[in-house]
Scaffold this motif. Structure first.
Motif, PDB file in Angstrom:
ATOM      1  N   MET A 151      35.733  35.913  45.371  1.00 45.57           N
ATOM      2  CA  MET A 151      36.883  36.135  44.482  1.00 45.57           C
ATOM      3  C   MET A 151      38.136  36.504  45.276  1.00 45.57           C
ATOM      4  SD  MET A 151      36.107  35.472  41.335  1.00 45.57           S
ATOM      5  CE  MET A 151      35.316  34.053  42.128  1.00 45.57           C
ATOM      6  N   TYR A 152      37.941  37.257  46.368  1.00 46.09           N
ATOM      7  CA  TYR A 152      39.104  37.629  47.186  1.00 46.09           C
ATOM      8  C   TYR A 152      39.659  36.402  47.899  1.00 46.09           C
ATOM      9  CZ  TYR A 152      42.100  40.241  50.349  1.00 46.09           C
ATOM     10  OH  TYR A 152      43.197  40.716  51.026  1.00 46.09           O
ATOM     11  N   CYS A 153      38.768  35.552  48.402  1.00 49.34           N
ATOM     12  CA  CYS A 153      39.207  34.317  49.051  1.00 49.34           C
ATOM     13  C   CYS A 153      40.000  33.453  48.074  1.00 49.34           C
ATOM     14  CB  CYS A 153      37.999  33.555  49.583  1.00 49.34           C
ATOM     15  SG  CYS A 153      38.403  32.005  50.419  1.00 49.34           S
TER      16      CYS A 153
ATOM     17  N   MET B 101      45.601  44.344  42.783  1.00 47.31           N
ATOM     18  CA  MET B 101      45.772  43.052  42.119  1.00 47.31           C
ATOM     19  C   MET B 101      46.334  43.226  40.710  1.00 47.31           C
ATOM     20  SD  MET B 101      42.357  40.975  43.282  1.00 47.31           S
ATOM     21  CE  MET B 101      41.956  40.757  45.014  1.00 47.31           C
ATOM     22  N   LEU B 102      45.857  44.236  40.004  1.00 42.69           N
ATOM     23  CA  LEU B 102      46.374  44.504  38.659  1.00 42.69           C
ATOM     24  C   LEU B 102      47.855  44.882  38.719  1.00 42.69           C
ATOM     25  CD1 LEU B 102      43.392  46.526  37.132  1.00 42.69           C
ATOM     26  CD2 LEU B 102      44.137  44.230  36.480  1.00 42.69           C
TER      27      LEU B 102
ATOM     28  N   VAL C 194      50.711  32.794  33.139  1.00 45.46           N
ATOM     29  CA  VAL C 194      49.300  32.432  33.250  1.00 45.46           C
ATOM     30  C   VAL C 194      48.760  32.852  34.617  1.00 45.46           C
ATOM     31  CG1 VAL C 194      47.645  30.528  33.210  1.00 45.46           C
ATOM     32  CG2 VAL C 194      49.605  30.514  31.656  1.00 45.46           C
ATOM     33  N   GLY C 195      49.583  32.650  35.658  1.00 47.45           N
ATOM     34  CA  GLY C 195      49.176  33.060  36.999  1.00 47.45           C
ATOM     35  C   GLY C 195      48.946  34.557  37.088  1.00 47.45           C
TER      36      GLY C 195
ATOM     37  N   LEU D 217      42.790  39.109  35.895  1.00 45.46           N
ATOM     38  CA  LEU D 217      41.365  38.914  35.645  1.00 45.46           C
ATOM     39  C   LEU D 217      40.550  39.168  36.909  1.00 45.46           C
ATOM     40  CD1 LEU D 217      39.038  38.028  33.841  1.00 45.46           C
ATOM     41  CD2 LEU D 217      39.547  35.651  34.451  1.00 45.46           C
ATOM     42  N   VAL D 218      41.044  38.670  38.044  1.00 43.68           N
ATOM     43  CA  VAL D 218      40.345  38.911  39.314  1.00 43.68           C
ATOM     44  C   VAL D 218      40.352  40.405  39.635  1.00 43.68           C
ATOM     45  CG1 VAL D 218      40.313  38.432  41.793  1.00 43.68           C
ATOM     46  CG2 VAL D 218      40.891  36.612  40.186  1.00 43.68           C
TER      47      VAL D 218
END
Length: 223
Positions: A26-28, A91-92, A199-200, A206-207
């Motif tokens: 997921m990080y990749c 990320m959030l 959307v991005g 989500l990740v």
């Protein structure tokens, strides 16, 4: 062959495990979507090194040390969980900033071939360091590698190290191929997200939530 028992079954098991979503993959994907394939290759290199170290530790007896020292296992899993949570929160935060920027500055019409980062770029982010730390800060991985390899090694084979090495090479090759496909997919997503920053941002959020989930899951891991 070379002390490996039922290699086809092992290969099927590798495919199943590699394709399941995890922090490394997921990080990749997140890095490729945000910064392109070139940055994603740094995470791939870090994952390769990290997993190689964990496999070597597993073969060298570190799994037994963790089993006989629950306190050490708990300390490592807490550190790993906190680091996963840290990356998830980052990320959030980036997703929120990207969403706010999209609201205040609607993107102009763009050509299909143009790409856009889905969040505000962090130019000084060391993705290699993050990916390597992420790979190493999971004590359960050491136990997993040992428990996964052992059933496929013939105990009567005189060179078990060779058997472990061949099993490890198989896993690494499949892992690198899968991560490379994710990197390509991530770069394609960046192009698609170019005109859809909201959307991005939602995708990155989500990740981030997945990373927080991984952190909680690791926190409840047991030996």
């Amino acid at each position: 062959m070379y002390g490996i028992v039922d290699y086809p079954l092992y290969f099927i098991g590798v495919l199943t495990i590699i394709f399941l979503p995890g922090p490394n993959s997921m990080y990749c994907l997140a890095v490729a979507t945000r910064s392109g394939v070139r940055e994603a290759t740094k995470t791939m290199a870090a994952v390769f090194i990290g997993d190689s170290i964990l496999m070597a530790l597993a073969a060298g007896g570190a799994a037994s040390v963790l089993r006989t020292n629950p306190m050490l296992f708990n300390v490592l899993k807490i550190i790993g969980g906190l680091y996963l949570a840290y990356l998830g929160v980052q990320m959030l935060r980036d997703a929120w900033q990207g969403f706010q920027a999209a609201l205040s500055n609607p993107p102009p019409n763009r050509q299909p071939e143009q790409t856009m980062q889905i969040t505000s770029e962090q130019p000084h982010e060391n993705v290699f360091k993050h990916a390597l730390t992420l790979s190493l800060m999971n004590p359960k991985a050491i136990l997993f590698f040992l428990s996964f390899f052992i059933p496929f090694v013939d105990p009567n084979y005189p060179h078990p190290a060779l058997s472990f090495l061949l099993l490890a090479i198989t896993l690494q090759v499949v892992s690198m191929c899968y991560l490379f496909m994710l990197a390509i997919a991530g770069s394609k997503l960046a192009t698609w997200f170019g005109g859809k920053p909201k959307v991005g941002a939602a995708g990155l959020a989500l990740v981030g939530l997945l990373f927080c989930t991984f952190a909680v899951k690791l926190g409840f891991a047991v030996i």
